[in-house]
Design a protein around this motif. Structure first.
Motif, mmCIF file in Angstrom:
data_model
loop_
_atom_site.group_PDB
_atom_site.id
_atom_site.type_symbol
_atom_site.label_atom_id
_atom_site.label_comp_id
_atom_site.label_asym_id
_atom_site.label_seq_id
_atom_site.Cartn_x
_atom_site.Cartn_y
_atom_site.Cartn_z
ATOM 1 N N ALA A 41 0.827 -1.218 0.000
ATOM 2 C CA ALA A 41 0.000 0.000 0.000
ATOM 3 C C ALA A 41 0.858 1.263 0.000
ATOM 4 C CB ALA A 41 -0.942 -0.003 1.208
ATOM 5 N N GLN A 42 2.167 1.110 0.224
ATOM 6 C CA GLN A 42 3.085 2.252 0.283
ATOM 7 C C GLN A 42 4.117 2.217 -0.854
ATOM 8 O OE1 GLN A 42 2.939 4.847 2.265
ATOM 9 N NE2 GLN A 42 1.138 4.078 3.321
ATOM 10 N N ILE A 43 3.741 1.648 -1.992
ATOM 11 C CA ILE A 43 4.699 1.490 -3.096
ATOM 12 C C ILE A 43 5.199 2.840 -3.605
ATOM 13 C CG2 ILE A 43 3.021 1.338 -4.988
ATOM 14 C CD1 ILE A 43 6.082 -0.925 -4.668
ATOM 15 N N ASP A 44 4.350 3.864 -3.608
ATOM 16 C CA ASP A 44 4.801 5.188 -4.059
ATOM 17 C C ASP A 44 5.894 5.732 -3.138
ATOM 18 O OD1 ASP A 44 3.070 5.149 -6.219
ATOM 19 O OD2 ASP A 44 1.522 6.340 -5.216
ATOM 20 N N ALA A 45 5.712 5.563 -1.832
ATOM 21 C CA ALA A 45 6.727 6.006 -0.882
ATOM 22 C C ALA A 45 8.003 5.190 -1.051
ATOM 23 C CB ALA A 45 6.204 5.885 0.551
ATOM 24 N N PHE A 62 14.331 -3.474 -7.842
ATOM 25 C CA PHE A 62 13.435 -4.349 -8.588
ATOM 26 C C PHE A 62 12.170 -4.500 -7.763
ATOM 27 C CE2 PHE A 62 17.729 -4.966 -9.811
ATOM 28 C CZ PHE A 62 17.675 -5.034 -11.183
ATOM 29 N N LEU A 63 11.068 -3.970 -8.323
ATOM 30 C CA LEU A 63 9.802 -3.862 -7.605
ATOM 31 C C LEU A 63 8.790 -4.852 -8.159
ATOM 32 C CD1 LEU A 63 9.575 0.035 -7.674
ATOM 33 C CD2 LEU A 63 10.638 -1.409 -5.948
ATOM 34 N N PRO A 64 7.753 -5.146 -7.380
ATOM 35 C CA PRO A 64 6.710 -6.043 -7.877
ATOM 36 C C PRO A 64 6.106 -5.508 -9.173
ATOM 37 C CG PRO A 64 6.412 -5.576 -5.538
ATOM 38 C CD PRO A 64 7.493 -4.668 -6.031
ATOM 39 N N ALA A 65 5.916 -6.406 -10.136
ATOM 40 C CA ALA A 65 5.381 -5.995 -11.432
ATOM 41 C C ALA A 65 3.930 -6.418 -11.626
ATOM 42 C CB ALA A 65 6.230 -6.572 -12.561
ATOM 43 N N GLU A 66 3.575 -7.593 -11.159
ATOM 44 C CA GLU A 66 2.211 -8.090 -11.340
ATOM 45 C C GLU A 66 1.764 -8.796 -10.079
ATOM 46 O OE1 GLU A 66 1.282 -10.290 -14.841
ATOM 47 O OE2 GLU A 66 2.823 -9.274 -15.990
ATOM 48 N N GLY A 67 0.479 -8.697 -9.823
ATOM 49 C CA GLY A 67 -0.064 -9.388 -8.662
ATOM 50 C C GLY A 67 0.355 -8.737 -7.360
ATOM 51 N N ALA A 68 -0.212 -9.230 -6.294
ATOM 52 C CA ALA A 68 0.117 -8.708 -4.973
ATOM 53 C C ALA A 68 1.449 -9.281 -4.529
ATOM 54 C CB ALA A 68 -0.972 -9.091 -3.982
ATOM 55 N N SER A 69 2.361 -8.417 -4.200
ATOM 56 C CA SER A 69 3.658 -8.867 -3.735
ATOM 57 C C SER A 69 4.209 -7.874 -2.737
ATOM 58 C CB SER A 69 4.638 -9.020 -4.895
ATOM 59 O OG SER A 69 5.900 -9.437 -4.408
ATOM 60 N N ASP A 70 4.920 -8.411 -1.770
ATOM 61 C CA ASP A 70 5.532 -7.546 -0.773
ATOM 62 C C ASP A 70 7.052 -7.641 -0.816
ATOM 63 O OD1 ASP A 70 5.899 -10.071 0.269
ATOM 64 O OD2 ASP A 70 5.105 -9.606 2.253
ATOM 65 N N ARG A 71 7.588 -8.071 -1.967
ATOM 66 C CA ARG A 71 9.038 -8.250 -2.116
ATOM 67 C C ARG A 71 9.602 -7.210 -3.069
ATOM 68 N NH1 ARG A 71 11.791 -10.870 1.272
ATOM 69 N NH2 ARG A 71 13.312 -11.252 -0.333
ATOM 70 N N ALA A 72 10.768 -6.686 -2.705
ATOM 71 C CA ALA A 72 11.534 -5.804 -3.589
ATOM 72 C C ALA A 72 13.004 -6.117 -3.355
ATOM 73 C CB ALA A 72 11.233 -4.335 -3.295
ATOM 74 N N GLU A 103 11.054 5.770 7.320
ATOM 75 C CA GLU A 103 10.533 5.818 8.690
ATOM 76 C C GLU A 103 9.113 6.366 8.751
ATOM 77 O OE1 GLU A 103 13.282 8.137 10.941
ATOM 78 O OE2 GLU A 103 14.877 6.638 10.792
ATOM 79 N N GLU A 104 8.883 7.482 8.057
ATOM 80 C CA GLU A 104 7.580 8.142 8.149
ATOM 81 C C GLU A 104 6.485 7.419 7.394
ATOM 82 O OE1 GLU A 104 8.285 12.231 7.047
ATOM 83 O OE2 GLU A 104 9.307 12.650 8.949
ATOM 84 N N SER A 105 6.821 6.762 6.293
ATOM 85 C CA SER A 105 5.797 6.089 5.490
ATOM 86 C C SER A 105 5.532 4.657 5.935
ATOM 87 C CB SER A 105 6.211 6.066 4.014
ATOM 88 O OG SER A 105 7.311 5.183 3.832
ATOM 89 N N GLY A 106 6.520 4.036 6.546
ATOM 90 C CA GLY A 106 6.376 2.615 6.882
ATOM 91 C C GLY A 106 6.433 1.713 5.663
ATOM 92 N N CYS A 107 7.022 2.215 4.574
ATOM 93 C CA CYS A 107 7.042 1.449 3.321
ATOM 94 C C CYS A 107 7.907 0.191 3.406
ATOM 95 C CB CYS A 107 7.460 2.320 2.146
ATOM 96 S SG CYS A 107 9.146 2.974 2.241
ATOM 97 N N VAL A 108 8.927 0.190 4.261
ATOM 98 C CA VAL A 108 9.793 -0.973 4.439
ATOM 99 C C VAL A 108 9.423 -1.638 5.757
ATOM 100 C CG1 VAL A 108 12.167 -1.786 4.745
ATOM 101 C CG2 VAL A 108 11.667 0.037 3.097
ATOM 102 N N LEU A 109 8.982 -2.879 5.670
ATOM 103 C CA LEU A 109 8.626 -3.623 6.876
ATOM 104 C C LEU A 109 9.833 -4.342 7.463
ATOM 105 C CD1 LEU A 109 5.273 -5.129 5.573
ATOM 106 C CD2 LEU A 109 5.626 -3.014 6.891
ATOM 107 N N ARG A 110 10.712 -4.794 6.547
ATOM 108 C CA ARG A 110 11.901 -5.544 6.966
ATOM 109 C C ARG A 110 12.877 -5.562 5.802
ATOM 110 N NH1 ARG A 110 8.980 -9.108 8.579
ATOM 111 N NH2 ARG A 110 8.748 -10.406 6.763
#
Length: 103
Positions: free
Chosen positions: A13-17, A40-50, A83-90
């Motif tokens: 949900a924070q891909i723009d950040a 390298f970002l997710p291209a198709e489907g739901a993914s939480d890996r980069a 930090e502010e967006s929470g875009c990186v979980l781990r």
């Protein structure tokens, strides 16, 4: 040469950040002596890996770059996006060396 491979778990949900975060870090790596090979970002489907790959001439050169974290205002501002967006979980870093063909 040493290549840092960073495996990220991101908030989809924070891909723009995350893209803002990534573009900023690519510029900083290049400015401080490294070669960034891209994110390298997710291209198709739901993914939480980069993934990200960047190289420095040596581990010592990487450590000089890394010493700026938390100190240099430019690095602090770049990390604030995460930090502010929470875009990186781990994330997890792995250091690798290239094996090139001999032919």
């Amino acid at each position: 040469m040493i290549t840092c491979v960073v495996h990220y778990t991101i908030d989809p949900a924070q891909i723009d950040a995350f893209e803002r975060f990534a573009l900023t870090w690519m510029r900083l790596v290049a400015r401080h002596g490294g070669v960034h090979h891209g994110y390298f970002l997710p291209a198709e489907g739901a993914s939480d890996r980069a993934e990200a790959l960047f190289s420095f001439s040596s581990l010592a050169a990487y450590e000089q770059y890394r010493a700026r974290f938390g100190v240099d205002p430019e690095f602090v501002a770049a990390d604030r996006i995460r930090e502010e967006s929470g875009c990186v979980l781990r994330y997890e870093r792995t250091f690798m060396r290239p094996l090139l063909p001999t032919d």
